[in-house]
Design an enzyme around this catalytic site. Structure first.
Site, PDB file in Angstrom:
ATOM      1  N   ASP A 205       0.831  -1.201   0.000  1.00  0.00           N
ATOM      2  CA  ASP A 205       0.000   0.000   0.000  1.00  0.00           C
ATOM      3  C   ASP A 205       0.873   1.261   0.000  1.00  0.00           C
ATOM      4  O   ASP A 205       1.879   1.325   0.716  1.00  0.00           O
ATOM      5  CB  ASP A 205      -0.862  -0.029   1.272  1.00  0.00           C
ATOM      6  CG  ASP A 205      -1.943   1.026   1.270  1.00  0.00           C
ATOM      7  OD1 ASP A 205      -2.781   1.007   0.357  1.00  0.00           O
ATOM      8  OD2 ASP A 205      -1.961   1.869   2.190  1.00  0.00           O
ATOM      9  N   GLU A 262      13.565 -15.610  -1.091  1.00  0.00           N
ATOM     10  CA  GLU A 262      13.769 -16.866  -0.353  1.00  0.00           C
ATOM     11  C   GLU A 262      12.528 -17.743  -0.393  1.00  0.00           C
ATOM     12  O   GLU A 262      12.603 -18.942  -0.175  1.00  0.00           O
ATOM     13  CB  GLU A 262      14.110 -16.568   1.122  1.00  0.00           C
ATOM     14  CG  GLU A 262      15.513 -16.030   1.320  1.00  0.00           C
ATOM     15  CD  GLU A 262      15.721 -15.492   2.741  1.00  0.00           C
ATOM     16  OE1 GLU A 262      14.936 -15.846   3.645  1.00  0.00           O
ATOM     17  OE2 GLU A 262      16.664 -14.689   2.909  1.00  0.00           O
TER      18      GLU A 262
END
Ligand code: TEU
Length: 531
Positions: A205, A262
């Site tokens: 956001d 990851e």
């Protein structure tokens, strides 16, 4: 046109779908959409051809900005469900071979977040510096001339300490201090928490304004506005040199990018800036994977305007700007393009036009139905942008009215209770998912067909060549064997073609013959060159 992406992931080609949770599907009759309601409707999204479900904030919140005021970043508000529902949502999305993006709100928290409560209660609290505090101006007014997006100054006075806190949105949404390494560490923990829980990425956001200029200097004023100006006009009346798009922001995302990688997760920014070049910097290698480019969702039906946003996206987005046509913040595409059947036809044509260009394609709930903005009685207004301003912009309620599911159920199948925002009178049985499922001529069928065609024929990484020839009101491109032509004018046009083609998808009346295509106004043709 434009370099292609170098680290394309599963998201590069995906179809996304924004779920405005509060208005999607209510399972328990309290009038508010919730996680179990969303789970019960996932088959609709899977049938449509959606790959990514983005769900708006479900976190505990006082709802001053309907969840974009987060009071606890790792919880679930009881009105939306439980943490078990969230785990069920992750599993149910994955079972359908889709992925889940959740909203991350890092620019500000709720004033009810324990960090802010502590910061306000005790200026010596370690959380005081999680937020931005400044002394007032010598005249006793706010520290500088920054404005809130939602009206009024971007500062509120804490009378106890005599300092002001910064908020680019509501006073109840204090901005975090991204110059504080502890804030960075706290968000890395939040991100790690959700990735471990199985979410596939984040829609970030207000991704362009985390870091503020350390001088906290006034923004240059472009136009003087009076007290009657709307929140949007007042915000737009200054150049945002010091509050938006500050360089250090990208360093925050470089750290997040490593975490996301990851887990093979995606970072999608809400980078609400007008310049494609500026937004392009957020999607450089190693920063955000994707961004929305909002000028696309502000276009009017004008060939030059459409061409401009398409060209800017190809040049600066390089496959990393996600195509967006409607959202929970801005007018829906069919309304923007003139409303009614005409607006609906144009919105579908532009959706189809963008569907074969590089970058993921996002729908907002209701786009697949050709939904226009809902008519909201001013007495029912809920959006703080509408409610808290004497001269409101109209607010965002019309794009947040509840999703219409079935023609015969109460509240068109959204809720058995009283919807938090009334079902608008201009959304009728014909707008519902169930009615459109029964009608092969419906927008729903057309969008499903379009997404299937996109999946089958999408040219992938082939370069895009914009068509230079033909009438000015026509937009066209070729990518691999796919040729797409859109008539954004108000007369029927004949477009020369390079050879024999097969029509893969069309909207409006289209006649494709050897060597030329004829398109009525607002029509689009997606063709495959066969030799
Ligand atoms: O929107 C950020 C933003 O810039 C928009 O608020 C935009 O300026 C405005 O809506 C245009 O009408 C995000 C969310 O999408 C929005 O719903 C939130 O209210 C806002 O952030 C604050 O978190």
């Amino acid at each position: 046109m434009g370099d292609q992406v170098t680290d394309a992931g599963w998201w590069s080609d995906a179809v996304g779908y924004e779920v405005y949770l509060r208005s999607f599907a209510d399972s328990d009759g309290d009038g508010i959409g919730d996680l179990p309601g969303l789970i019960s409707r996932l088959d609709h999204l899977a049938d449509l051809g959606v790959d990514i479900v983005w769900v708006t904030p479900f976190y505990p919140s006082p709802m001053a900005d309907f969840g974009y005021d987060v009071a606890d970043h790792t919880g679930v508000d009881p009105r939306f469900g439980t943490i078990d529902d969230l785990d069920r949502l992750v599993a149910a999305v994955h079972e359908r071979d889709m992925r889940l993006l959740i909203d991350l709100v890092p620019n500000h928290t709720s004033d009810q977040h324990e960090w802010f409560r502590s910061a306000l209660a005790d200026p010596a609290s370690p959380y005081r510096d999680f937020y931005i505090w400044r002394d007032g101006a010598p005249d006793g007014g706010p520290p500088n001339n920054w404005r809130s997006h939602f009206g009024g100054p971007a500062w509120t006075l804490d009378e106890a300490s005599g300092q002001w806190w910064c908020h680019l949105f509501l006073p109840e949404q204090p901005d975090l201090n991204w110059a504080n390494p502890d804030v960075r560490a706290a968000f890395e923990d939040i991100i790690t928490h959700w990735l471990a829980r199985g979410v596939d990425g984040f829609r970030i956001d207000v991704a362009h304004s985390l870091v503020k200029h350390p001088s906290f200097a006034d923004n240059p004023v472009l136009v003087e506005v009076g007290p009657d100006a709307s929140a949007g006009e007042a915000f737009g009346a200054m150049r945002h040199d010091h509050d938006l798009d500050q360089p250090g922001t990208l360093d925050v995302y470089r750290d997040w990018h490593r975490l996301a990688r990851e887990h093979d997760a995606v970072l999608l920014g809400e980078v609400y800036l007008d310049s494609a070049e500026a937004v392009g910097a957020y999607v450089a290698d190693g920063v955000l994977d994707l961004s929305f480019f909002f000028p696309v969702l502000h276009t009017t039906w004008d060939a030059e305007v459409l061409r401009h946003v398409v060209t800017a996206t190809l040049t600066h987005g390089r496959g990393r700007f996600a195509w967006v046509h409607s959202s929970h913040d801005d007018p829906r595409a069919p309304t923007r393009f003139g409303g009614g059947d005409r607006g609906r036809r144009r919105a579908l044509s532009f959706l189809a036009f963008t569907a074969f260009l590089p970058g993921p394609l996002f729908l907002y709930q209701g786009d697949e139905l050709g939904l226009v903005d809902g008519e909201v009685d001013p007495a029912a207004a809920s959006d703080p942008v509408a409610v808290r301003n004497t001269n409101p912009d109209g607010g965002r309620d019309p794009v947040r009215t509840p999703m219409p599911w079935s023609p015969d159920a109460p509240n068109l199948g959204f809720s058995t209770g009283t919807p938090w925002l009334p079902m608008p009178a201009n959304h009728t049985a014909a707008d519902t998912v169930d009615a459109q499922r029964e009608d092969p001529g419906s927008t729903l069928h057309a969008v499903r067909r379009l997404l299937r065609t996109r999946r089958e024929r999408r040219p992938g990484t082939d370069p895009v060549e914009l068509l230079a020839e033909g009438p000015a009101e026509v937009l066209g491109y070729r990518s691999g064997d796919v040729l797409v032509v859109l008539n954004a004018g108000d007369r029927t046009v004949t477009v020369p073609l390079p050879g024999p083609v097969e029509l893969a998808f069309s909207n409006g009346t289209v006649d494709v013959g050897s060597g030329r295509a004829v398109l009525e106004p607002d029509a689009v043709a997606v063709m495959e060159v066969t030799t």
